[in-house]
Motif scaffolding. Structure first.
Motif, PDB file in Angstrom:
ATOM      1  N   LEU A  11       2.201  -0.485  -4.715  1.00  0.00           N
ATOM      2  CA  LEU A  11       3.520  -0.595  -5.322  1.00  0.00           C
ATOM      3  C   LEU A  11       3.905  -2.063  -5.384  1.00  0.00           C
ATOM      4  CD1 LEU A  11       6.069   0.849  -6.396  1.00  0.00           C
ATOM      5  CD2 LEU A  11       6.934   0.843  -4.042  1.00  0.00           C
ATOM      6  N   LEU A  12       4.259  -2.508  -6.567  1.00  0.00           N
ATOM      7  CA  LEU A  12       4.727  -3.882  -6.768  1.00  0.00           C
ATOM      8  C   LEU A  12       6.224  -3.835  -7.008  1.00  0.00           C
ATOM      9  CD1 LEU A  12       4.591  -6.902  -7.460  1.00  0.00           C
ATOM     10  CD2 LEU A  12       3.854  -6.250  -9.769  1.00  0.00           C
ATOM     11  N   LYS A  13       6.975  -4.473  -6.132  1.00  0.00           N
ATOM     12  CA  LYS A  13       8.435  -4.514  -6.263  1.00  0.00           C
ATOM     13  C   LYS A  13       8.859  -5.902  -6.684  1.00  0.00           C
ATOM     14  CE  LYS A  13       9.621  -0.922  -2.876  1.00  0.00           C
ATOM     15  NZ  LYS A  13      10.381  -0.631  -1.626  1.00  0.00           N
ATOM     16  N   GLY A  14       9.457  -5.977  -7.867  1.00  0.00           N
ATOM     17  CA  GLY A  14       9.992  -7.243  -8.332  1.00  0.00           C
ATOM     18  C   GLY A  14      11.469  -7.330  -8.039  1.00  0.00           C
ATOM     19  N   ARG A  15      12.087  -8.363  -8.537  1.00  0.00           N
ATOM     20  CA  ARG A  15      13.513  -8.541  -8.326  1.00  0.00           C
ATOM     21  C   ARG A  15      14.293  -7.763  -9.385  1.00  0.00           C
ATOM     22  NH1 ARG A  15      13.675 -15.108  -7.452  1.00  0.00           N
ATOM     23  NH2 ARG A  15      12.402 -15.183  -5.557  1.00  0.00           N
ATOM     24  N   GLY A  16      15.437  -7.243  -8.981  1.00  0.00           N
ATOM     25  CA  GLY A  16      16.318  -6.596  -9.943  1.00  0.00           C
ATOM     26  C   GLY A  16      16.050  -5.113 -10.073  1.00  0.00           C
ATOM     27  N   TYR A  17      16.965  -4.435 -10.759  1.00  0.00           N
ATOM     28  CA  TYR A  17      16.886  -2.990 -10.938  1.00  0.00           C
ATOM     29  C   TYR A  17      15.769  -2.640 -11.917  1.00  0.00           C
ATOM     30  CZ  TYR A  17      18.131   1.683 -12.516  1.00  0.00           C
ATOM     31  OH  TYR A  17      18.100   3.010 -12.857  1.00  0.00           O
ATOM     32  N   GLY A  18      15.070  -1.580 -11.620  1.00  0.00           N
ATOM     33  CA  GLY A  18      14.069  -1.076 -12.551  1.00  0.00           C
ATOM     34  C   GLY A  18      12.809  -1.910 -12.637  1.00  0.00           C
ATOM     35  N   SER A  19      12.522  -2.711 -11.603  1.00  0.00           N
ATOM     36  CA  SER A  19      11.370  -3.604 -11.672  1.00  0.00           C
ATOM     37  C   SER A  19      10.179  -3.102 -10.868  1.00  0.00           C
ATOM     38  CB  SER A  19      11.772  -5.000 -11.193  1.00  0.00           C
ATOM     39  OG  SER A  19      12.294  -4.942  -9.881  1.00  0.00           O
ATOM     40  N   LYS A  20      10.230  -1.836 -10.435  1.00  0.00           N
ATOM     41  CA  LYS A  20       9.128  -1.283  -9.655  1.00  0.00           C
ATOM     42  C   LYS A  20       7.932  -0.975 -10.567  1.00  0.00           C
ATOM     43  CE  LYS A  20       9.351   3.012  -8.329  1.00  0.00           C
ATOM     44  NZ  LYS A  20       8.103   3.632  -8.833  1.00  0.00           N
ATOM     45  N   VAL A  21       6.757  -1.373 -10.119  1.00  0.00           N
ATOM     46  CA  VAL A  21       5.526  -1.147 -10.872  1.00  0.00           C
ATOM     47  C   VAL A  21       4.511  -0.468  -9.966  1.00  0.00           C
ATOM     48  CG1 VAL A  21       3.653  -2.223 -12.171  1.00  0.00           C
ATOM     49  CG2 VAL A  21       5.959  -3.197 -12.294  1.00  0.00           C
ATOM     50  N   TYR A  69     -16.805  -5.068  -7.270  1.00  0.00           N
ATOM     51  CA  TYR A  69     -16.458  -6.174  -6.375  1.00  0.00           C
ATOM     52  C   TYR A  69     -17.090  -7.505  -6.767  1.00  0.00           C
ATOM     53  CZ  TYR A  69     -15.085  -2.174  -3.532  1.00  0.00           C
ATOM     54  OH  TYR A  69     -14.529  -0.998  -3.093  1.00  0.00           O
ATOM     55  N   SER A  70     -18.300  -7.495  -7.282  1.00  0.00           N
ATOM     56  CA  SER A  70     -19.008  -8.742  -7.563  1.00  0.00           C
ATOM     57  C   SER A  70     -18.962  -9.143  -9.026  1.00  0.00           C
ATOM     58  CB  SER A  70     -20.473  -8.626  -7.134  1.00  0.00           C
ATOM     59  OG  SER A  70     -21.121  -7.600  -7.862  1.00  0.00           O
ATOM     60  N   THR A  71     -18.549  -8.221  -9.913  1.00  0.00           N
ATOM     61  CA  THR A  71     -18.594  -8.501 -11.347  1.00  0.00           C
ATOM     62  C   THR A  71     -17.260  -8.243 -12.039  1.00  0.00           C
ATOM     63  OG1 THR A  71     -20.936  -7.887 -11.402  1.00  0.00           O
ATOM     64  CG2 THR A  71     -19.790  -8.004 -13.513  1.00  0.00           C
ATOM     65  N   TYR A  72     -16.691  -7.059 -11.846  1.00  0.00           N
ATOM     66  CA  TYR A  72     -15.500  -6.698 -12.611  1.00  0.00           C
ATOM     67  C   TYR A  72     -14.576  -5.803 -11.789  1.00  0.00           C
ATOM     68  CZ  TYR A  72     -17.061  -1.880 -13.159  1.00  0.00           C
ATOM     69  OH  TYR A  72     -17.418  -0.584 -12.898  1.00  0.00           O
ATOM     70  N   ALA A  73     -13.341  -5.714 -12.243  1.00  0.00           N
ATOM     71  CA  ALA A  73     -12.360  -4.785 -11.673  1.00  0.00           C
ATOM     72  C   ALA A  73     -11.425  -4.345 -12.801  1.00  0.00           C
ATOM     73  CB  ALA A  73     -11.563  -5.435 -10.551  1.00  0.00           C
ATOM     74  N   ILE A  74     -11.115  -3.059 -12.843  1.00  0.00           N
ATOM     75  CA  ILE A  74     -10.189  -2.504 -13.829  1.00  0.00           C
ATOM     76  C   ILE A  74      -8.980  -1.964 -13.074  1.00  0.00           C
ATOM     77  CG2 ILE A  74      -9.827  -0.753 -15.617  1.00  0.00           C
ATOM     78  CD1 ILE A  74     -12.833  -0.903 -16.209  1.00  0.00           C
ATOM     79  N   LEU A  75      -7.814  -2.507 -13.378  1.00  0.00           N
ATOM     80  CA  LEU A  75      -6.575  -2.097 -12.721  1.00  0.00           C
ATOM     81  C   LEU A  75      -5.609  -1.509 -13.733  1.00  0.00           C
ATOM     82  CD1 LEU A  75      -7.806  -4.063 -10.549  1.00  0.00           C
ATOM     83  CD2 LEU A  75      -5.450  -4.582  -9.907  1.00  0.00           C
ATOM     84  N   TYR A  76      -4.842  -0.530 -13.273  1.00  0.00           N
ATOM     85  CA  TYR A  76      -3.839   0.125 -14.108  1.00  0.00           C
ATOM     86  C   TYR A  76      -2.457  -0.206 -13.559  1.00  0.00           C
ATOM     87  CZ  TYR A  76      -7.800   3.030 -15.631  1.00  0.00           C
ATOM     88  OH  TYR A  76      -9.014   3.475 -16.118  1.00  0.00           O
ATOM     89  N   TYR A  77      -1.508  -0.420 -14.468  1.00  0.00           N
ATOM     90  CA  TYR A  77      -0.130  -0.736 -14.096  1.00  0.00           C
ATOM     91  C   TYR A  77       0.807   0.197 -14.860  1.00  0.00           C
ATOM     92  CZ  TYR A  77      -2.158  -5.122 -12.414  1.00  0.00           C
ATOM     93  OH  TYR A  77      -2.923  -6.067 -11.771  1.00  0.00           O
ATOM     94  N   GLN A  78       1.774   0.756 -14.156  1.00  0.00           N
ATOM     95  CA  GLN A  78       2.737   1.626 -14.822  1.00  0.00           C
ATOM     96  C   GLN A  78       4.157   1.242 -14.435  1.00  0.00           C
ATOM     97  OE1 GLN A  78       2.111   5.988 -15.129  1.00  0.00           O
ATOM     98  NE2 GLN A  78       4.166   6.163 -14.264  1.00  0.00           N
ATOM     99  N   LYS A  79       4.976   1.001 -15.439  1.00  0.00           N
ATOM    100  CA  LYS A  79       6.394   0.717 -15.247  1.00  0.00           C
ATOM    101  C   LYS A  79       7.170   1.753 -16.034  1.00  0.00           C
ATOM    102  CE  LYS A  79       9.739  -3.062 -15.364  1.00  0.00           C
ATOM    103  NZ  LYS A  79       9.959  -4.480 -15.728  1.00  0.00           N
ATOM    104  N   PRO A 130       0.828  -1.212   0.000  1.00  0.00           N
ATOM    105  CA  PRO A 130       0.000   0.000   0.000  1.00  0.00           C
ATOM    106  C   PRO A 130       0.859   1.257   0.000  1.00  0.00           C
ATOM    107  CG  PRO A 130       0.088  -0.940   2.196  1.00  0.00           C
ATOM    108  CD  PRO A 130       0.785  -1.917   1.298  1.00  0.00           C
ATOM    109  N   THR A 131       0.330   2.307  -0.579  1.00  0.00           N
ATOM    110  CA  THR A 131       0.964   3.623  -0.519  1.00  0.00           C
ATOM    111  C   THR A 131       0.099   4.517   0.364  1.00  0.00           C
ATOM    112  OG1 THR A 131      -0.219   4.510  -2.446  1.00  0.00           O
ATOM    113  CG2 THR A 131       1.802   3.273  -2.872  1.00  0.00           C
ATOM    114  N   GLN A 132       0.458   5.780   0.434  1.00  0.00           N
ATOM    115  CA  GLN A 132      -0.308   6.700   1.282  1.00  0.00           C
ATOM    116  C   GLN A 132      -1.690   6.994   0.703  1.00  0.00           C
ATOM    117  OE1 GLN A 132       2.196  10.129   1.837  1.00  0.00           O
ATOM    118  NE2 GLN A 132       3.478   9.113   3.362  1.00  0.00           N
ATOM    119  N   ALA A 133      -1.868   6.768  -0.580  1.00  0.00           N
ATOM    120  CA  ALA A 133      -3.157   7.046  -1.227  1.00  0.00           C
ATOM    121  C   ALA A 133      -3.967   5.760  -1.342  1.00  0.00           C
ATOM    122  CB  ALA A 133      -2.934   7.668  -2.602  1.00  0.00           C
ATOM    123  N   ARG A 134      -5.195   5.799  -0.907  1.00  0.00           N
ATOM    124  CA  ARG A 134      -6.048   4.611  -0.972  1.00  0.00           C
ATOM    125  C   ARG A 134      -6.264   4.194  -2.423  1.00  0.00           C
ATOM    126  NH1 ARG A 134     -11.845   4.277   2.052  1.00  0.00           N
ATOM    127  NH2 ARG A 134     -10.451   4.418   3.847  1.00  0.00           N
TER     128      ARG A 134
END
Length: 207
Positions: free
Chosen positions: A118-128, A137-147, A110-114
């Motif tokens: 933050l997804l941290k992978g292995r290695g340099y530059g792998s933060k997402v 909640y019961s039907t769909y969810a739309i998520l955004y990812y930025q690397k 979690p970050t400070q904003a609800r």
């Protein structure tokens, strides 16, 4: 090890890492442009307990070159979300590679904003950076990812099929971040994995 790397890439289905910055100089650098994800609003009053459980990956929009080249090889994919102490999300992704079921374990911190994680992978530059943009909640969810400065959008459903209205909503959100139908891919609705044995687990949560 090459297969594991391919598996992780397929599991994330994210765009390529950012290009290297310019060499440092004495000139005053212009202020950084607004991050694409900063323009995306998170789900209001996100309820993590309601987000928990099993989701099916229905579609993804991304300029990932690997995804474009291998879109005909997409495998049915499910995600199980578990809420941990500290409001982090334990994510288990199940999919096939070479006919075998694999589990990819990740943790969204979690970050400070609800609604932002933050997804941290292995290695340099792998933060997402991850944003839960919209869900009922019961039907769909739309998520955004930025690397780096590259953004992708994923549509999840509680079942492998979503309504036309939800699919249209997803495509609207895709266009709103500068992507289009040419880089939008939908996943098979059959051949799902329910589990993986101990020899086919890729645990990205370990240091």
């Amino acid at each position: 090890m090459a297969a594991l790397g391919t598996l992780l890439l397929l599991g994330l289905l994210l765009t390529a890492p950012p290009a290297l910055g310019q060499s440092p100089g004495r000139q005053r650098r212009p202020p950084p442009a607004q991050s694409p994800l900063e323009k995306v609003a998170a789900q209001e009053e996100l309820s993590l307990p309601q987000l928990a459980g099993r989701w099916f990956l229905v579609g993804v929009a991304s300029r990932c070159s690997y995804l474009a080249e291998h879109s005909h090889q997409l495998e049915a994919t499910t995600v199980t979300v578990t809420i941990l102490e500290g409001q982090s999300l334990a994510i288990s992704t199940f999919r096939k590679l070479d006919g075998m079921c694999w589990e990819i374990r990740q943790r969204y911190l979690p970050t400070q904003a609800r609604g932002r994680f933050l997804l941290k992978g292995r290695g340099y530059g792998s933060k997402v950076d991850v944003v839960v943009g919209e869900t009922d909640y019961s039907t769909y969810a739309i998520l955004y990812y930025q690397k780096g400065r590259s953004i992708s959008v994923k549509l999840y459903g509680r079942t492998s099929r979503v309504s036309d209205a939800v699919a249209e909503k997803f495509e609207q959100r895709v266009r709103a971040v500068g992507l289009n139908e040419d880089v939008t891919y939908y996943f098979p609705q059959y051949g799902f994995c329910d589990s993986a044995d101990e020899f086919h687990i890729l645990d990205e949560t370990k240091p």
